[in-house]
Design a protein around this motif. Structure first.
Motif, PDB file in Angstrom:
ATOM      1  N   ILE A   1      -0.995   7.583 -18.570  1.00  0.00           N
ATOM      2  CA  ILE A   1       0.325   8.206 -18.692  1.00  0.00           C
ATOM      3  C   ILE A   1       1.424   7.171 -18.507  1.00  0.00           C
ATOM      4  O   ILE A   1       2.559   7.354 -18.957  1.00  0.00           O
ATOM      5  CB  ILE A   1       0.469   9.358 -17.672  1.00  0.00           C
ATOM      6  N   LEU A   2       1.099   6.032 -17.833  1.00  0.00           N
ATOM      7  CA  LEU A   2       2.089   4.963 -17.658  1.00  0.00           C
ATOM      8  C   LEU A   2       2.468   4.334 -18.995  1.00  0.00           C
ATOM      9  O   LEU A   2       3.528   3.721 -19.121  1.00  0.00           O
ATOM     10  CB  LEU A   2       1.542   3.881 -16.709  1.00  0.00           C
ATOM     11  N   LYS A   3       1.601   4.479 -19.994  1.00  0.00           N
ATOM     12  CA  LYS A   3       1.934   3.952 -21.305  1.00  0.00           C
ATOM     13  C   LYS A   3       3.101   4.703 -21.937  1.00  0.00           C
ATOM     14  O   LYS A   3       3.698   4.243 -22.906  1.00  0.00           O
ATOM     15  CB  LYS A   3       0.713   4.037 -22.231  1.00  0.00           C
ATOM     16  N   LEU A   4       3.414   5.874 -21.366  1.00  0.00           N
ATOM     17  CA  LEU A   4       4.545   6.654 -21.885  1.00  0.00           C
ATOM     18  C   LEU A   4       5.879   6.001 -21.554  1.00  0.00           C
ATOM     19  O   LEU A   4       6.892   6.307 -22.177  1.00  0.00           O
ATOM     20  CB  LEU A   4       4.515   8.070 -21.300  1.00  0.00           C
ATOM     21  N   VAL A   5       5.875   5.106 -20.562  1.00  0.00           N
ATOM     22  CA  VAL A   5       7.138   4.501 -20.114  1.00  0.00           C
ATOM     23  C   VAL A   5       7.843   3.787 -21.254  1.00  0.00           C
ATOM     24  O   VAL A   5       9.063   3.789 -21.344  1.00  0.00           O
ATOM     25  CB  VAL A   5       6.860   3.531 -18.941  1.00  0.00           C
ATOM     26  N   ARG A   6       7.054   3.185 -22.150  1.00  0.00           N
ATOM     27  CA  ARG A   6       7.675   2.403 -23.233  1.00  0.00           C
ATOM     28  C   ARG A   6       8.482   3.271 -24.186  1.00  0.00           C
ATOM     29  O   ARG A   6       9.290   2.783 -24.963  1.00  0.00           O
ATOM     30  CB  ARG A   6       6.604   1.631 -24.002  1.00  0.00           C
ATOM     31  N   PHE A   7       8.245   4.588 -24.168  1.00  0.00           N
ATOM     32  CA  PHE A   7       8.959   5.489 -25.072  1.00  0.00           C
ATOM     33  C   PHE A   7      10.250   6.026 -24.459  1.00  0.00           C
ATOM     34  O   PHE A   7      10.994   6.744 -25.120  1.00  0.00           O
ATOM     35  CB  PHE A   7       8.063   6.657 -25.472  1.00  0.00           C
ATOM     36  N   LEU A   8      10.515   5.704 -23.210  1.00  0.00           N
ATOM     37  CA  LEU A   8      11.705   6.223 -22.551  1.00  0.00           C
ATOM     38  C   LEU A   8      12.849   5.256 -22.771  1.00  0.00           C
ATOM     39  O   LEU A   8      13.079   4.331 -22.001  1.00  0.00           O
ATOM     40  CB  LEU A   8      11.448   6.418 -21.045  1.00  0.00           C
ATOM     41  N   GLY A   9      13.573   5.452 -23.837  1.00  0.00           N
ATOM     42  CA  GLY A   9      14.636   4.531 -24.205  1.00  0.00           C
ATOM     43  C   GLY A   9      15.749   4.436 -23.182  1.00  0.00           C
ATOM     44  O   GLY A   9      16.418   3.427 -23.060  1.00  0.00           O
ATOM     45  N   GLU A  10      15.966   5.500 -22.398  1.00  0.00           N
ATOM     46  CA  GLU A  10      17.045   5.514 -21.409  1.00  0.00           C
ATOM     47  C   GLU A  10      16.549   5.141 -20.017  1.00  0.00           C
ATOM     48  O   GLU A  10      17.277   5.297 -19.047  1.00  0.00           O
ATOM     49  CB  GLU A  10      17.666   6.909 -21.373  1.00  0.00           C
ATOM     50  N   SER A  11      15.306   4.665 -19.915  1.00  0.00           N
ATOM     51  CA  SER A  11      14.750   4.377 -18.584  1.00  0.00           C
ATOM     52  C   SER A  11      15.519   3.265 -17.878  1.00  0.00           C
ATOM     53  O   SER A  11      15.662   3.286 -16.654  1.00  0.00           O
ATOM     54  CB  SER A  11      13.276   3.995 -18.700  1.00  0.00           C
ATOM     55  N   ASP A  12      16.025   2.280 -18.629  1.00  0.00           N
ATOM     56  CA  ASP A  12      16.780   1.185 -18.009  1.00  0.00           C
ATOM     57  C   ASP A  12      18.028   1.703 -17.308  1.00  0.00           C
ATOM     58  O   ASP A  12      18.339   1.301 -16.184  1.00  0.00           O
ATOM     59  CB  ASP A  12      17.168   0.149 -19.067  1.00  0.00           C
ATOM     60  N   ASN A  13      18.755   2.605 -17.976  1.00  0.00           N
ATOM     61  CA  ASN A  13      19.959   3.162 -17.360  1.00  0.00           C
ATOM     62  C   ASN A  13      19.620   3.979 -16.114  1.00  0.00           C
ATOM     63  O   ASN A  13      20.355   3.954 -15.125  1.00  0.00           O
ATOM     64  CB  ASN A  13      20.704   4.048 -18.369  1.00  0.00           C
ATOM     65  N   LEU A  14      18.517   4.716 -16.177  1.00  0.00           N
ATOM     66  CA  LEU A  14      18.111   5.516 -15.024  1.00  0.00           C
ATOM     67  C   LEU A  14      17.750   4.625 -13.841  1.00  0.00           C
ATOM     68  O   LEU A  14      18.139   4.899 -12.703  1.00  0.00           O
ATOM     69  CB  LEU A  14      16.922   6.409 -15.399  1.00  0.00           C
ATOM     70  N   ILE A  15      16.999   3.545 -14.113  1.00  0.00           N
ATOM     71  CA  ILE A  15      16.624   2.607 -13.050  1.00  0.00           C
ATOM     72  C   ILE A  15      17.861   1.965 -12.442  1.00  0.00           C
ATOM     73  O   ILE A  15      17.978   1.821 -11.220  1.00  0.00           O
ATOM     74  CB  ILE A  15      15.663   1.534 -13.598  1.00  0.00           C
ATOM     75  N   LYS A  16      18.818   1.589 -13.287  1.00  0.00           N
ATOM     76  CA  LYS A  16      20.057   0.983 -12.784  1.00  0.00           C
ATOM     77  C   LYS A  16      20.845   1.977 -11.937  1.00  0.00           C
ATOM     78  O   LYS A  16      21.436   1.613 -10.914  1.00  0.00           O
ATOM     79  CB  LYS A  16      20.909   0.509 -13.965  1.00  0.00           C
TER      80      LYS A  16
ATOM     81  N   GLU B   1      26.190   7.939 -10.940  1.00  0.00           N
ATOM     82  CA  GLU B   1      25.920   6.547 -11.294  1.00  0.00           C
ATOM     83  C   GLU B   1      25.379   6.435 -12.713  1.00  0.00           C
ATOM     84  O   GLU B   1      25.689   5.495 -13.440  1.00  0.00           O
ATOM     85  CB  GLU B   1      24.919   5.943 -10.304  1.00  0.00           C
ATOM     86  N   TYR B   2      24.566   7.403 -13.112  1.00  0.00           N
ATOM     87  CA  TYR B   2      23.985   7.391 -14.458  1.00  0.00           C
ATOM     88  C   TYR B   2      25.084   7.551 -15.513  1.00  0.00           C
ATOM     89  O   TYR B   2      25.083   6.883 -16.553  1.00  0.00           O
ATOM     90  CB  TYR B   2      22.961   8.515 -14.580  1.00  0.00           C
ATOM     91  N   THR B   3      26.037   8.428 -15.225  1.00  0.00           N
ATOM     92  CA  THR B   3      27.162   8.636 -16.143  1.00  0.00           C
ATOM     93  C   THR B   3      27.995   7.370 -16.271  1.00  0.00           C
ATOM     94  O   THR B   3      28.411   6.987 -17.373  1.00  0.00           O
ATOM     95  CB  THR B   3      28.049   9.792 -15.655  1.00  0.00           C
ATOM     96  N   MET B   4      28.230   6.705 -15.139  1.00  0.00           N
ATOM     97  CA  MET B   4      28.996   5.454 -15.158  1.00  0.00           C
ATOM     98  C   MET B   4      28.265   4.378 -15.953  1.00  0.00           C
ATOM     99  O   MET B   4      28.878   3.609 -16.691  1.00  0.00           O
ATOM    100  CB  MET B   4      29.251   4.977 -13.727  1.00  0.00           C
ATOM    101  N   ALA B   5      26.938   4.323 -15.784  1.00  0.00           N
ATOM    102  CA  ALA B   5      26.152   3.327 -16.514  1.00  0.00           C
ATOM    103  C   ALA B   5      26.228   3.569 -18.015  1.00  0.00           C
ATOM    104  O   ALA B   5      26.318   2.625 -18.811  1.00  0.00           O
ATOM    105  CB  ALA B   5      24.700   3.365 -16.050  1.00  0.00           C
TER     106      ALA B   5
END
Length: 251
Positions: free
Chosen positions: A103-118, A209-213
């Motif tokens: 299921i970790l292979k699904l991470v590559r499909f989350l295009g907004e994951s960088d903004n969420l992590i930030k 924070e997500y909105t600001m990012a």
């Protein structure tokens, strides 16, 4: 199309693992599960080999996060060859559980994951203050409940009372102990109401924070991947890879 098919295959493989753990389903469809697992494993193996062949710097991909996940997703079924006999049955079952990490292979499909992590990273200090405040409230109210209810009603110690306060504050409510005096029940009611209000706080912090990012970076991922290192999630106005600097294909 390849990414969509890969996404479906990952989800299918995880569902197979989950269903296989149910004894009734495993007894009835064991052969089907086994064949499906071999098909999925072979397809993931081909995918991994193709990725290694296609990228210009295979070593970077092999030792990257996604490269390691891709390799681990193919290993459990092959490792089963080395574990035979009843004495290895427990180890074999443990190895089979590793398949769920596909299921970790699904991470590559989350295009907004960088903004969420930030957003989560930017909220660390606020979330820490929030959690620390909740802990202080729990200690104070737990001590009060210990004084009000006492050991006669299950509040044997202050730590036990703090445990009850946290359970109540988070609206879990196991019900193993509960206040019986009118004053204790009144305090419990206040704690429950506070709990419902507290639930929204961390969500609001991260959302802000997500909105600001998103406002700071309104350039979204266009789905391109680097031919050199395999990195994904690039801005749609990027000409070069954010990791290795290699020229990206045209959008």
């Amino acid at each position: 199309m390849f990414d969509v098919l890969l996404l479906v295959l990952i989800l299918y493989s995880v569902i197979i693992v989950l269903l296989e753990s149910v004894k009734a389903y495993n007894d009835a469809y064991h052969n089907f599960f086994n064949i499906s697992e071999w098909v999925v494993t072979i397809l993931f193996t081909i995918e991994y080999m193709l990725r290694v062949i296609c990228v210009k710097k295979p070593q970077k991909y092999i030792f990257s996060f996604y490269g390691i996940i891709d390799l681990l997703s193919t290993m459990p079924k092959y490792l089963s060859f080395f574990f035979w006999g009843s004495q290895y049955f427990a180890a074999l079952r443990a190895l089979r559980l590793l398949r769920v990490f596909r299921i970790l292979k699904l991470v590559r499909f989350l295009g907004e994951s960088d903004n969420l992590i930030k957003a989560i990273s930017a909220s660390k200090a606020k979330i820490f203050v929030f959690v620390f405040s909740v802990l202080i409230i729990s200690v104070i109210l737990g001590t009060v409940m210990y004084l009000v209810e006492g050991a006669a009603h299950g509040f044997n110690s202050i730590p036990h009372s703090i445990y009850w306060t946290i359970v109540t504050l988070t609206t879990v409510g196991y019900g193993d102990i509960s206040p019986e005096t009118p004053l204790g029940q009144f305090i419990a009611t206040i704690i429950m109401i506070i709990g419902y209000g507290i639930i929204a706080v961390p969500t609001g912090i991260v959302s802000a924070e997500y909105t600001m990012a998103n406002k700071k970076n309104n350039h979204h991922d266009d789905g391109r991947s680097c031919a050199s290192c395999g990195a994904e999630i690039h801005r749609n106005d990027a000409d070069y890879c954010r990791k290795c600097g290699h020229k990206l294909p045209d959008a």
